[in-house]
Design a protein around this motif. Structure first.
Motif, PDB file in Angstrom:
ATOM      1  N   UNK A  58      50.341 -19.425 -53.267  1.00  0.00           N
ATOM      2  CA  UNK A  58      50.007 -18.575 -52.117  1.00  0.00           C
ATOM      3  C   UNK A  58      51.002 -18.736 -50.971  1.00  0.00           C
ATOM      4  N   UNK A  59      52.126 -19.422 -51.230  1.00  0.00           N
ATOM      5  CA  UNK A  59      53.110 -19.706 -50.179  1.00  0.00           C
ATOM      6  C   UNK A  59      54.306 -18.776 -50.324  1.00  0.00           C
ATOM      7  N   UNK A  60      54.606 -18.065 -49.246  1.00  0.00           N
ATOM      8  CA  UNK A  60      55.795 -17.208 -49.219  1.00  0.00           C
ATOM      9  C   UNK A  60      56.963 -17.981 -48.611  1.00  0.00           C
ATOM     10  N   UNK A  61      58.121 -17.931 -49.285  1.00  0.00           N
ATOM     11  CA  UNK A  61      59.300 -18.679 -48.856  1.00  0.00           C
ATOM     12  C   UNK A  61      60.420 -17.697 -48.566  1.00  0.00           C
ATOM     13  N   UNK A  62      61.030 -17.819 -47.397  1.00  0.00           N
ATOM     14  CA  UNK A  62      62.166 -16.985 -47.018  1.00  0.00           C
ATOM     15  C   UNK A  62      63.332 -17.888 -46.646  1.00  0.00           C
ATOM     16  N   UNK A  63      64.505 -17.544 -47.114  1.00  0.00           N
ATOM     17  CA  UNK A  63      65.729 -18.294 -46.837  1.00  0.00           C
ATOM     18  C   UNK A  63      66.462 -17.646 -45.665  1.00  0.00           C
ATOM     19  N   UNK A  64      66.684 -18.403 -44.603  1.00  0.00           N
ATOM     20  CA  UNK A  64      67.384 -17.896 -43.417  1.00  0.00           C
ATOM     21  C   UNK A  64      68.668 -18.691 -43.249  1.00  0.00           C
ATOM     22  N   UNK A  65      69.805 -18.007 -43.301  1.00  0.00           N
ATOM     23  CA  UNK A  65      71.114 -18.662 -43.252  1.00  0.00           C
ATOM     24  C   UNK A  65      71.670 -18.613 -41.834  1.00  0.00           C
ATOM     25  N   UNK A  66      72.070 -19.772 -41.345  1.00  0.00           N
ATOM     26  CA  UNK A  66      72.631 -19.861 -39.999  1.00  0.00           C
ATOM     27  C   UNK A  66      74.111 -19.520 -39.995  1.00  0.00           C
ATOM     28  N   UNK A  67      74.847 -19.991 -40.980  1.00  0.00           N
ATOM     29  CA  UNK A  67      76.298 -19.828 -41.054  1.00  0.00           C
ATOM     30  C   UNK A  67      76.692 -19.295 -42.424  1.00  0.00           C
ATOM     31  N   UNK A  68      77.855 -18.625 -42.514  1.00  0.00           N
ATOM     32  CA  UNK A  68      78.384 -18.284 -43.835  1.00  0.00           C
ATOM     33  C   UNK A  68      78.677 -19.558 -44.627  1.00  0.00           C
ATOM     34  N   UNK A  69      79.011 -19.374 -45.890  1.00  0.00           N
ATOM     35  CA  UNK A  69      79.323 -20.519 -46.741  1.00  0.00           C
ATOM     36  C   UNK A  69      80.439 -21.349 -46.105  1.00  0.00           C
ATOM     37  N   UNK A  70      80.194 -22.650 -45.988  1.00  0.00           N
ATOM     38  CA  UNK A  70      81.207 -23.571 -45.487  1.00  0.00           C
ATOM     39  C   UNK A  70      82.014 -24.105 -46.652  1.00  0.00           C
ATOM     40  N   UNK A  71      83.324 -24.031 -46.527  1.00  0.00           N
ATOM     41  CA  UNK A  71      84.227 -24.581 -47.533  1.00  0.00           C
ATOM     42  C   UNK A  71      84.814 -25.870 -46.958  1.00  0.00           C
ATOM     43  N   UNK A  72      84.429 -26.982 -47.535  1.00  0.00           N
ATOM     44  CA  UNK A  72      84.797 -28.279 -46.976  1.00  0.00           C
ATOM     45  C   UNK A  72      85.550 -29.109 -48.002  1.00  0.00           C
ATOM     46  N   UNK A 116      50.535 -31.361 -44.264  1.00  0.00           N
ATOM     47  CA  UNK A 116      50.757 -30.270 -43.320  1.00  0.00           C
ATOM     48  C   UNK A 116      49.612 -29.269 -43.398  1.00  0.00           C
ATOM     49  N   UNK A 117      49.239 -28.918 -44.620  1.00  0.00           N
ATOM     50  CA  UNK A 117      48.099 -28.032 -44.863  1.00  0.00           C
ATOM     51  C   UNK A 117      47.672 -28.234 -46.307  1.00  0.00           C
ATOM     52  N   UNK A 118      46.891 -27.315 -46.837  1.00  0.00           N
ATOM     53  CA  UNK A 118      46.372 -27.475 -48.196  1.00  0.00           C
ATOM     54  C   UNK A 118      47.456 -27.374 -49.254  1.00  0.00           C
ATOM     55  N   UNK A 119      48.601 -26.790 -48.902  1.00  0.00           N
ATOM     56  CA  UNK A 119      49.670 -26.564 -49.883  1.00  0.00           C
ATOM     57  C   UNK A 119      50.867 -27.495 -49.738  1.00  0.00           C
ATOM     58  N   UNK A 120      51.039 -28.106 -48.572  1.00  0.00           N
ATOM     59  CA  UNK A 120      52.286 -28.785 -48.248  1.00  0.00           C
ATOM     60  C   UNK A 120      52.029 -30.218 -47.809  1.00  0.00           C
ATOM     61  N   UNK A 121      52.804 -31.120 -48.358  1.00  0.00           N
ATOM     62  CA  UNK A 121      52.713 -32.533 -48.004  1.00  0.00           C
ATOM     63  C   UNK A 121      54.116 -33.075 -47.779  1.00  0.00           C
ATOM     64  N   UNK A 136      61.795 -20.780 -44.292  1.00  0.00           N
ATOM     65  CA  UNK A 136      60.618 -20.287 -43.586  1.00  0.00           C
ATOM     66  C   UNK A 136      59.477 -20.192 -44.590  1.00  0.00           C
ATOM     67  N   UNK A 137      58.392 -20.876 -44.309  1.00  0.00           N
ATOM     68  CA  UNK A 137      57.229 -20.857 -45.181  1.00  0.00           C
ATOM     69  C   UNK A 137      56.052 -20.236 -44.444  1.00  0.00           C
ATOM     70  N   UNK A 138      55.381 -19.328 -45.123  1.00  0.00           N
ATOM     71  CA  UNK A 138      54.112 -18.798 -44.625  1.00  0.00           C
ATOM     72  C   UNK A 138      53.030 -19.331 -45.545  1.00  0.00           C
ATOM     73  N   UNK A 139      52.256 -20.256 -44.999  1.00  0.00           N
ATOM     74  CA  UNK A 139      51.319 -21.019 -45.810  1.00  0.00           C
ATOM     75  C   UNK A 139      50.020 -21.246 -45.050  1.00  0.00           C
ATOM     76  N   UNK A 140      48.915 -20.936 -45.680  1.00  0.00           N
ATOM     77  CA  UNK A 140      47.604 -21.232 -45.102  1.00  0.00           C
ATOM     78  C   UNK A 140      47.450 -20.625 -43.705  1.00  0.00           C
ATOM     79  N   UNK A 141      48.022 -19.443 -43.508  1.00  0.00           N
ATOM     80  CA  UNK A 141      47.922 -18.751 -42.232  1.00  0.00           C
ATOM     81  C   UNK A 141      48.897 -19.220 -41.175  1.00  0.00           C
ATOM     82  N   UNK A 142      49.790 -20.150 -41.531  1.00  0.00           N
ATOM     83  CA  UNK A 142      50.738 -20.714 -40.575  1.00  0.00           C
ATOM     84  C   UNK A 142      52.169 -20.265 -40.902  1.00  0.00           C
ATOM     85  N   UNK A 143      53.017 -20.267 -39.878  1.00  0.00           N
ATOM     86  CA  UNK A 143      54.453 -20.060 -40.058  1.00  0.00           C
ATOM     87  C   UNK A 143      55.143 -21.394 -39.825  1.00  0.00           C
ATOM     88  N   UNK A 144      55.874 -21.854 -40.837  1.00  0.00           N
ATOM     89  CA  UNK A 144      56.432 -23.205 -40.852  1.00  0.00           C
ATOM     90  C   UNK A 144      57.927 -23.113 -41.119  1.00  0.00           C
TER      91      UNK A 144
END
Length: 294
Positions: free
Chosen positions: A5-19, A191-196, A60-68
């Motif tokens: 029941x957990x929705x996961x979204x990937x949010x990228x801050x920077x383009x790929x870093x080549x190191x 954290x909630x019923x889904x996340x520890x 970004x996780x949307x879990x148990x009515x929360x945004x995490x």
């Protein structure tokens, strides 16, 4: 992606870093990279340039009515004299969050897997000359062991030295002063019923992983337990770890759990798909399948 029941979204801050490979993995010889380049290249390794690829991202996780949020990247406008690549950034991170449907005031919980500066930067923002919590309605979950270790008042002699100088002062202390930091300790924090959150020490004393259990689905948000998929096949390979021996033990333990529970492994910095299912491969591990995002 939705797991249970957990929705996961990937949010990228920077383009790929080549190191440079030797910068990120100074203690790992070149031979393992050559041995595994057939599946590491091109998304995770550029053999010709001898560079590895990394991402700076928030989950970004949307879990148990929360945004995490799990980790908050590097942040804008930071003084980072010993990490110039991360100094004085001006990224559209908040715009990327907005594109994912998240306003800062919507965030209920921020989980810091550890307190290196590339995981806590957007904990705060500069307003009227002061660093203030970006997510003013959120609790910030921080392991007490890391809070104490990186607090400059305690004058610990860290392996990272001055690498993340100023990070605690501009990205952690303001959250604590605002009364929004929750310092947890013990063997877990629900954290909630889904996340520890569970301790995963070694990279830093208070490094932690976030376990997702929802329905029949399992995942582990692994922070900096791994920086590159090489460490799946070569789990003894170390990278910027405060305690390398302890980090190796922890890495193997989490990889074993991931393989045995058919869980999705989601580290902080993997480029490409960013996450993978893992299987046992004799005494080590291998990628069973890369993640697929909608």
């Amino acid at each position: 992606m939705t797991l249970g029941s957990v929705e996961i979204t990937r949010v990228m801050e920077l383009p790929v870093l080549r190191l440079p490979r030797e910068f990120v993995f100074p203690d790992v010889p070149v031979e393992p990279w050559h041995r595994h380049r057939g599946w590491l290249a091109p998304e995770h390794l550029d053999p010709a340039a001898d560079e590895i690829h990394m991402m700076m991202q928030t989950w970004v996780l949307r879990s148990d009515g929360q945004t995490i949020l799990i980790d908050t990247g590097v942040g804008n406008g930071r003084e980072r004299p010993y990490m110039p690549m991360f100094a004085h950034l001006d990224t559209d991170y908040l715009g990327q969050l907005a594109a994912a449907g998240v306003h800062p005031d919507d965030v209920d919980t921020v989980i810091c897997t550890h307190l290196h500066g590339d995981h806590i930067g957007w904990n705060t923002h500069l307003a009227d000359g002061e660093w203030r919590p970006t997510f003013r309605n959120a609790e910030y979950l921080i392991a007490r062991a890391d809070f104490d270790y990186w607090n400059p008042d305690n004058e610990h002699d860290t392996r990272a030295g001055r690498q993340w100088e100023n990070a605690f002062e501009d990205s952690v202390a303001p959250v604590q002063h605002a009364g929004q930091a929750v310092l947890w300790d013990g063997d877990h924090y629900d954290v909630d019923a889904n996340l520890r959150i569970e301790p995963a020490p070694g990279h830093t004393p208070g490094s932690a992983v976030v376990l997702l259990r929802s329905g029949t689905d399992r995942a582990v948000f692994a922070g900096d337990l791994l920086h590159n998929p090489l460490q799946i096949a070569e789990p003894d390979s170390s990278c910027f770890d405060e305690d390398e021996d302890r980090a190796r033990v922890t890495r193997r333990r989490i990889l074993e759990w991931t393989a045995d529970h058919n869980a999705l492994l989601i580290p902080a910095h993997f480029a490409g798909a960013g996450a993978a299912e893992v299987r046992r491969n004799g005494g080590t591990f291998a990628v069973k399948q890369w993640a697929s995002w909608q």
